[in-house]
Write a protein that holds these residues in place. Structure first.
Motif, mmCIF file in Angstrom:
data_model
loop_
_atom_site.group_PDB
_atom_site.id
_atom_site.type_symbol
_atom_site.label_atom_id
_atom_site.label_comp_id
_atom_site.label_asym_id
_atom_site.label_seq_id
_atom_site.Cartn_x
_atom_site.Cartn_y
_atom_site.Cartn_z
ATOM 1 N N CYS A 29 -0.862 -1.549 -2.614
ATOM 2 C CA CYS A 29 -0.994 -1.158 -4.071
ATOM 3 C C CYS A 29 -1.279 -2.402 -4.655
ATOM 4 N N SER A 72 0.444 -4.156 -6.538
ATOM 5 C CA SER A 72 1.574 -5.058 -6.837
ATOM 6 C C SER A 72 1.844 -5.557 -5.160
ATOM 7 N N HIS A 122 2.642 -4.014 -2.600
ATOM 8 C CA HIS A 122 3.281 -3.253 -1.496
ATOM 9 C C HIS A 122 2.750 -2.580 -0.396
ATOM 10 N N CYS A 128 2.009 4.601 -3.004
ATOM 11 C CA CYS A 128 2.938 3.627 -2.743
ATOM 12 C C CYS A 128 4.215 4.021 -2.511
ATOM 13 N N ALA A 151 6.909 2.119 -2.493
ATOM 14 C CA ALA A 151 7.648 1.339 -3.465
ATOM 15 C C ALA A 151 7.624 1.331 -4.898
ATOM 16 N N CYS A 152 6.350 1.803 -5.324
ATOM 17 C CA CYS A 152 6.199 1.886 -6.646
ATOM 18 C C CYS A 152 5.391 3.197 -7.274
#
Ligand SMILES: [Zn+2]
Length: 124
Positions: free
Chosen positions: A21, A23, A25, A34, A36-37
């Protein structure tokens, strides 16, 4: 778009690919967002295939679906790029202290006629 099929097609040629992603991840195997987010702006990237063992257990029961010689070690690994994979660790770590143990992902065909390779880890 990285599908589960294309994930395993890459695995067959020894490549670990994941979704990353904005960010940074990594999500492996592929999901729609994603892990994580929650971002859906995912880019397909080849990953290093290296990671660290988070936990492992020993399996004593053989299964037709998972015909690996018992006992075998099943490990949960956090990849260096992020994301977690579960797979067979080729040897049992000599100590219960697993902090910092590094592994590399390998894909292996377990049954001659099965469609996709399985996830294994080799201690580095
Ligand atoms: Zn993310």
């Amino acid at each position: 778009m990285l599908t589960v099929e294309s994930f395993y097609e890459n695995a067959r040629s020894g490549k670990l690919v994941g979704l990353v992603c904005p960010s940074g991840h990594a999500t492996v195997p592929p999901k729609n967002t994603c892990l994580a987010c929650g971002s859906s702006m995912l880019e397909v990237k080849q990953l290093s295939g290296r990671g660290k063992i988070l936990s492992f257990t020993e399996v004593f029961v053989k299964s037709k679906e998972y015909p690996v010689d018992t006992p075998y070690v099943l490990a949960l690994v956090r990849l260096n790029e992020g994301g977690k994979l579960l797979g067979v660790l080729e040897q049992k770590p000599s100590t219960k202290e697993i902090d910092g143990l590094e592994v590399r992902v390998e894909f292996r065909q377990v049954l001659p006629d099965e469609k996709w390779p399985r996830i294994f880890f080799r201690l580095e």
